[in-house]
Design a protein around this motif. Structure first.
Motif, PDB file in Angstrom:
ATOM      1  N   PHE A 113      52.070  44.201  54.989  1.00 56.95           N
ATOM      2  CA  PHE A 113      51.499  43.193  55.878  1.00 56.95           C
ATOM      3  C   PHE A 113      50.653  42.196  55.097  1.00 56.95           C
ATOM      4  N   VAL A 114      50.718  40.933  55.488  1.00 54.94           N
ATOM      5  CA  VAL A 114      49.802  39.918  54.979  1.00 54.94           C
ATOM      6  C   VAL A 114      48.438  40.153  55.625  1.00 54.94           C
ATOM      7  N   ILE A 115      48.457  40.408  56.939  1.00 49.83           N
ATOM      8  CA  ILE A 115      47.271  40.825  57.693  1.00 49.83           C
ATOM      9  C   ILE A 115      47.707  42.023  58.524  1.00 49.83           C
ATOM     10  N   GLU A 116      47.106  43.173  58.242  1.00 49.11           N
ATOM     11  CA  GLU A 116      47.427  44.420  58.958  1.00 49.11           C
ATOM     12  C   GLU A 116      47.211  44.238  60.469  1.00 49.11           C
ATOM     13  N   PRO A 117      47.957  44.983  61.292  1.00 49.62           N
ATOM     14  CA  PRO A 117      47.729  44.917  62.731  1.00 49.62           C
ATOM     15  C   PRO A 117      46.275  45.261  63.066  1.00 49.62           C
ATOM     16  N   TYR A 118      45.649  44.405  63.852  1.00 49.78           N
ATOM     17  CA  TYR A 118      44.275  44.665  64.280  1.00 49.78           C
ATOM     18  C   TYR A 118      43.990  43.891  65.565  1.00 49.78           C
ATOM     19  N   GLN A 119      42.900  44.262  66.224  1.00 52.13           N
ATOM     20  CA  GLN A 119      42.498  43.593  67.458  1.00 52.13           C
ATOM     21  C   GLN A 119      41.499  42.497  67.109  1.00 52.13           C
TER      22      GLN A 119
ATOM     23  N   HIS B 149      53.559  29.338  60.062  1.00 50.86           N
ATOM     24  CA  HIS B 149      54.104  30.618  60.483  1.00 50.86           C
ATOM     25  C   HIS B 149      54.717  30.465  61.863  1.00 50.86           C
ATOM     26  N   PHE B 150      55.551  31.409  62.236  1.00 51.62           N
ATOM     27  CA  PHE B 150      56.087  31.468  63.589  1.00 51.62           C
ATOM     28  C   PHE B 150      56.061  32.910  64.013  1.00 51.62           C
ATOM     29  N   GLY B 151      56.236  33.154  65.300  1.00 55.20           N
ATOM     30  CA  GLY B 151      56.202  34.531  65.751  1.00 55.20           C
ATOM     31  C   GLY B 151      56.464  34.650  67.229  1.00 55.20           C
ATOM     32  N   LEU B 152      55.926  35.726  67.782  1.00 58.77           N
ATOM     33  CA  LEU B 152      56.238  36.077  69.153  1.00 58.77           C
ATOM     34  C   LEU B 152      55.049  36.771  69.790  1.00 58.77           C
ATOM     35  N   VAL B 153      54.829  36.493  71.082  1.00 56.82           N
ATOM     36  CA  VAL B 153      53.844  37.218  71.869  1.00 56.82           C
ATOM     37  C   VAL B 153      54.600  38.324  72.598  1.00 56.82           C
TER      38      VAL B 153
ATOM     39  N   PRO C 250      37.401  35.618  75.413  1.00 56.21           N
ATOM     40  CA  PRO C 250      38.637  35.037  75.937  1.00 56.21           C
ATOM     41  C   PRO C 250      39.712  35.056  74.851  1.00 56.21           C
ATOM     42  N   GLY C 251      40.925  35.420  75.215  1.00 54.71           N
ATOM     43  CA  GLY C 251      42.021  35.468  74.260  1.00 54.71           C
ATOM     44  C   GLY C 251      42.072  36.731  73.426  1.00 54.71           C
ATOM     45  N   GLU C 252      41.376  37.794  73.870  1.00 54.20           N
ATOM     46  CA  GLU C 252      41.427  39.071  73.131  1.00 54.20           C
ATOM     47  C   GLU C 252      42.881  39.454  72.900  1.00 54.20           C
ATOM     48  N   GLN C 253      43.194  39.839  71.652  1.00 53.29           N
ATOM     49  CA  GLN C 253      44.588  40.084  71.306  1.00 53.29           C
ATOM     50  C   GLN C 253      44.714  41.017  70.114  1.00 53.29           C
ATOM     51  N   TRP C 254      45.895  41.623  70.006  1.00 55.83           N
ATOM     52  CA  TRP C 254      46.314  42.331  68.804  1.00 55.83           C
ATOM     53  C   TRP C 254      47.147  41.342  68.015  1.00 55.83           C
ATOM     54  N   THR C 255      47.039  41.372  66.686  1.00 48.77           N
ATOM     55  CA  THR C 255      47.824  40.465  65.858  1.00 48.77           C
ATOM     56  C   THR C 255      48.187  41.138  64.543  1.00 48.77           C
ATOM     57  N   MET C 256      49.272  40.671  63.937  1.00 51.13           N
ATOM     58  CA  MET C 256      49.679  41.110  62.599  1.00 51.13           C
ATOM     59  C   MET C 256      50.514  40.001  61.980  1.00 51.13           C
ATOM     60  N   PHE C 257      50.416  39.887  60.668  1.00 54.56           N
ATOM     61  CA  PHE C 257      51.183  38.894  59.915  1.00 54.56           C
ATOM     62  C   PHE C 257      51.975  39.597  58.821  1.00 54.56           C
ATOM     63  N   LEU C 258      53.195  39.104  58.572  1.00 56.74           N
ATOM     64  CA  LEU C 258      54.040  39.606  57.516  1.00 56.74           C
ATOM     65  C   LEU C 258      54.938  38.478  57.059  1.00 56.74           C
ATOM     66  N   THR C 259      55.644  38.690  55.973  1.00 59.84           N
ATOM     67  CA  THR C 259      56.600  37.693  55.507  1.00 59.84           C
ATOM     68  C   THR C 259      57.995  38.287  55.476  1.00 59.84           C
ATOM     69  N   ASP C 260      58.977  37.413  55.646  1.00 57.53           N
ATOM     70  CA  ASP C 260      60.354  37.848  55.473  1.00 57.53           C
ATOM     71  C   ASP C 260      60.670  37.820  53.981  1.00 57.53           C
ATOM     72  N   PRO C 261      61.859  38.255  53.559  1.00 57.80           N
ATOM     73  CA  PRO C 261      62.164  38.302  52.129  1.00 57.80           C
ATOM     74  C   PRO C 261      62.103  36.944  51.426  1.00 57.80           C
TER      75      PRO C 261
ATOM     76  N   LEU D 100      55.444  35.336  59.445  1.00 58.00           N
ATOM     77  CA  LEU D 100      55.637  35.665  60.854  1.00 58.00           C
ATOM     78  C   LEU D 100      54.360  36.275  61.403  1.00 58.00           C
ATOM     79  N   GLU D 101      54.028  35.910  62.636  1.00 61.02           N
ATOM     80  CA  GLU D 101      52.905  36.533  63.340  1.00 61.02           C
ATOM     81  C   GLU D 101      53.439  37.114  64.635  1.00 61.02           C
ATOM     82  N   PHE D 102      53.055  38.347  64.910  1.00 60.80           N
ATOM     83  CA  PHE D 102      53.333  38.967  66.199  1.00 60.80           C
ATOM     84  C   PHE D 102      51.989  39.261  66.818  1.00 60.80           C
TER      85      PHE D 102
END
Length: 141
Positions: free
Chosen positions: A99-105, A75-79, A111-122, A127-129
């Motif tokens: 979503f492949v993985i719904e947005p969640y914390q 996967h690829f994505g953006l912070v 350490p590294g606490e973050q929000w993340t979500m995964f989805l796919t393009d067509p 992609l992970e944001f």
């Protein structure tokens, strides 16, 4: 589209339908389109270059367990900053993206606490944001 003053990445991703890629990357994600041909399209991915190349899909899906979820690989994505992350999540929901993985914390209070979500393009590219509560924790161990 100008060249950023800082280093940026270039990533080529295979797609099987350029019109679907144009709708997803341009309309759904809201990225600006750069040069293109009948076989590829350049996208400004927040100052980084992602190129969707017309190519047959041959990758078989793989996953790694992370924080109780099956994270798709590759996967690829953006912070993003936290407000932009939540704005993008709402934009994706409004566009009907599944979503492949719904947005969640994840890693709350660690350490590294973050929000993340995964989805796919067509074309099925993953992609992970993500957004860090404290951006200095991006590489925390």
């Amino acid at each position: 589209m100008s060249v950023p003053a800082r280093p940026c990445f270039h990533l080529a991703v295979p797609v099987d339908d350029l019109a679907a890629a144009r709708r997803f990357y341009g309309e759904v994600l809201g990225l600006s389109e750069g040069r293109s041909s009948q076989k590829w399209i350049d996208w400004n991915f927040h100052g980084h270059q992602v190129v969707t190349h017309l190519a047959p899909s041959s990758a078989s899906p793989m996953h790694n367990p992370v924080d109780g979820h099956d994270v798709p690989v590759p996967h690829f994505g953006l912070v993003l900053p936290v407000p932009e992350f939540h704005g993008l999540a709402e934009r994706l929901r409004g566009a009907g993206i599944r979503f492949v993985i719904e947005p969640y914390q994840r890693f709350a209070g660690e350490p590294g606490e973050q929000w993340t979500m995964f989805l796919t393009d067509p074309a099925g590219n993953n992609l992970e944001f993500k957004a860090f509560a404290d951006e200095s924790q991006i590489f925390a161990t």
